[in-house]
Design a protein around this motif. Structure first.
Motif, PDB file in Angstrom:
ATOM      1  N   GLY A  71       0.832  -1.198   0.000  1.00  0.00           N
ATOM      2  CA  GLY A  71       0.000   0.000   0.000  1.00  0.00           C
ATOM      3  C   GLY A  71       0.865   1.245   0.000  1.00  0.00           C
ATOM      4  N   ALA A  72       0.484   2.237  -0.775  1.00  0.00           N
ATOM      5  CA  ALA A  72       1.242   3.482  -0.833  1.00  0.00           C
ATOM      6  C   ALA A  72       0.295   4.659  -0.984  1.00  0.00           C
ATOM      7  CB  ALA A  72       2.236   3.463  -1.996  1.00  0.00           C
ATOM      8  N   THR A  73       0.653   5.777  -0.374  1.00  0.00           N
ATOM      9  CA  THR A  73      -0.144   6.986  -0.548  1.00  0.00           C
ATOM     10  C   THR A  73       0.022   7.498  -1.976  1.00  0.00           C
ATOM     11  OG1 THR A  73       1.709   8.189   0.455  1.00  0.00           O
ATOM     12  CG2 THR A  73      -0.210   7.766   1.851  1.00  0.00           C
ATOM     13  N   VAL A  74      -1.090   7.966  -2.538  1.00  0.00           N
ATOM     14  CA  VAL A  74      -1.092   8.392  -3.939  1.00  0.00           C
ATOM     15  C   VAL A  74      -1.408   9.880  -4.091  1.00  0.00           C
ATOM     16  CG1 VAL A  74      -1.674   6.102  -4.831  1.00  0.00           C
ATOM     17  CG2 VAL A  74      -3.513   7.672  -4.188  1.00  0.00           C
ATOM     18  N   GLY A  75      -1.482  10.621  -2.984  1.00  0.00           N
ATOM     19  CA  GLY A  75      -1.757  12.037  -3.048  1.00  0.00           C
ATOM     20  C   GLY A  75      -3.116  12.366  -2.465  1.00  0.00           C
ATOM     21  N   PRO A  76      -3.414  13.653  -2.415  1.00  0.00           N
ATOM     22  CA  PRO A  76      -2.615  14.770  -2.907  1.00  0.00           C
ATOM     23  C   PRO A  76      -1.384  15.014  -2.032  1.00  0.00           C
ATOM     24  CG  PRO A  76      -4.501  15.598  -1.690  1.00  0.00           C
ATOM     25  CD  PRO A  76      -4.671  14.109  -1.771  1.00  0.00           C
TER      26      PRO A  76
END
Length: 214
Positions: free
Chosen positions: A60-65
Motif C-alpha cells: 500500500g502506498a499513498t497516492v496524493g494529494p
C-alpha cells in the motif's frame, strides 16, 4: 502481510504489518530526498521484521494529494515492487491516511500553498466529501457546514489554517502519513490499478508552457 509506504508529504515512512500486528516501522522527516531513502528504508524495515519480500501479500502506498515528485516516487516504487513480487499494489489517499490519526469527526487538511488547502472530512472513518482543493476561506466554510459545531479533530499541515473555523478543535500536524495506517487501509481496500491523485495542475512547465504531466 502488508508493506505500507508514504512519500507524499514531508516525511518518508515505511511499515510492515502482519494483520493488525506491526512487525516494524520507520519514519524520517524530509522535505526532499524520498527517492534516495525509500528503498533502503523498506529493506531495513523488512530486515527488522525478520521476513523476506517474498512473504508480502500486498503493498500500500499513498497516492496524493501532496508533493508531485514525492507521490510519484512512492507510486513507482510500490507498482514496481508489486509487479516483481506478483502481489497487488493498492493506493491510499493521503488525506484518508492522515484522518486515520484520530477517531470521530476528522478534517484532514494539507497546505497546498497559494492560499489553498487540500481538504477531506471524515466521520468514523467514512468520507463526508470527496478530496478537494479549495481556497482557505472556502475550505473553512465547507468545514463549518459539515461539522455544525460538533467535536472535531483537524490533522495535517493545513490544520492550523482552519483553527479559527473550528474553535476548540484538537489539532495534529504530523510531518507525513503514518505508514502503519497506510498498510491497514490498503489491506481493507479491493485491489485496483494504482493511480496518482492530482487535485491541482503542477507548477512545473516545460519550455513553451507545455505541461509535463499531460
Amino acid at each position: 502481510m502488508v508493506l505500507g509506504l508514504d512519500t507524499c508529504l514531508s516525511a518518508c515512512s515505511v511499515a510492515v504489518l502482519d494483520g493488525e500486528t506491526v512487525l516494524a516501522h520507520a519514519s524520517e522527516t524530509m522535505a526532499r530526498g524520498h527517492q534516495e531513502r525509500l528503498a533502503p528504508m523498506a529493506q531495513a524495515v523488512m530486515a527488522q521484521a525478520g521476513i523476506g519480500f517474498d512473504r508480502l501479500q500486498r503493498i500500500g502506498a499513498t497516492v496524493g494529494p501532496g508533493s508531485f515528485t514525492g507521490l510519484r516516487v512512492g507510486v513507482a516504487f510500490a507498482k514496481g515492487l508489486g509487479s516483481a513480487l506478483g502481489v497487488p499494489a493498492v493506493g491510499v489517499g493521503s488525506l484518508e491516511a492522515l484522518a486515520a490519526e484520530a477517531s470521530g469527526m476528522v478534517a484532514a487538511a494539507i497546505d497546498a500553498r497559494r492560499d489553498q488547502l487540500y481538504l477531506q472530512v471524515f466521520e468514523d472513518g467514512q468520507p463526508l466529501m470527496a478530496p478537494d482543493v479549495l481556497p482557505v476561506g472556502t475550505a473553512a466554510a465547507r468545514l463549518a457546514e459539515l461539522a455544525m459545531g460538533r467535536a472535531l479533530t483537524l490533522v495535517g499541515s493545513g490544520a492550523p489554517l482552519l483553527a479559527d473555523a473550528a474553535p476548540g478543535a484538537h489539532i495534529l500536524t504530523p510531518d507525513g502519513c503514518d505508514a502503519r495506517a497506510v498498510a491497514r487501509l490498503a489491506a481493507a481496500k479491493p485491489a485496483a490499478p494504482m493511480r496518482p491523485l492530482y487535485l491541482r495542475a503542477p507548477d512545473a512547465k516545460l519550455p513553451g508552457g507545455i505541461d509535463p504531466w499531460s
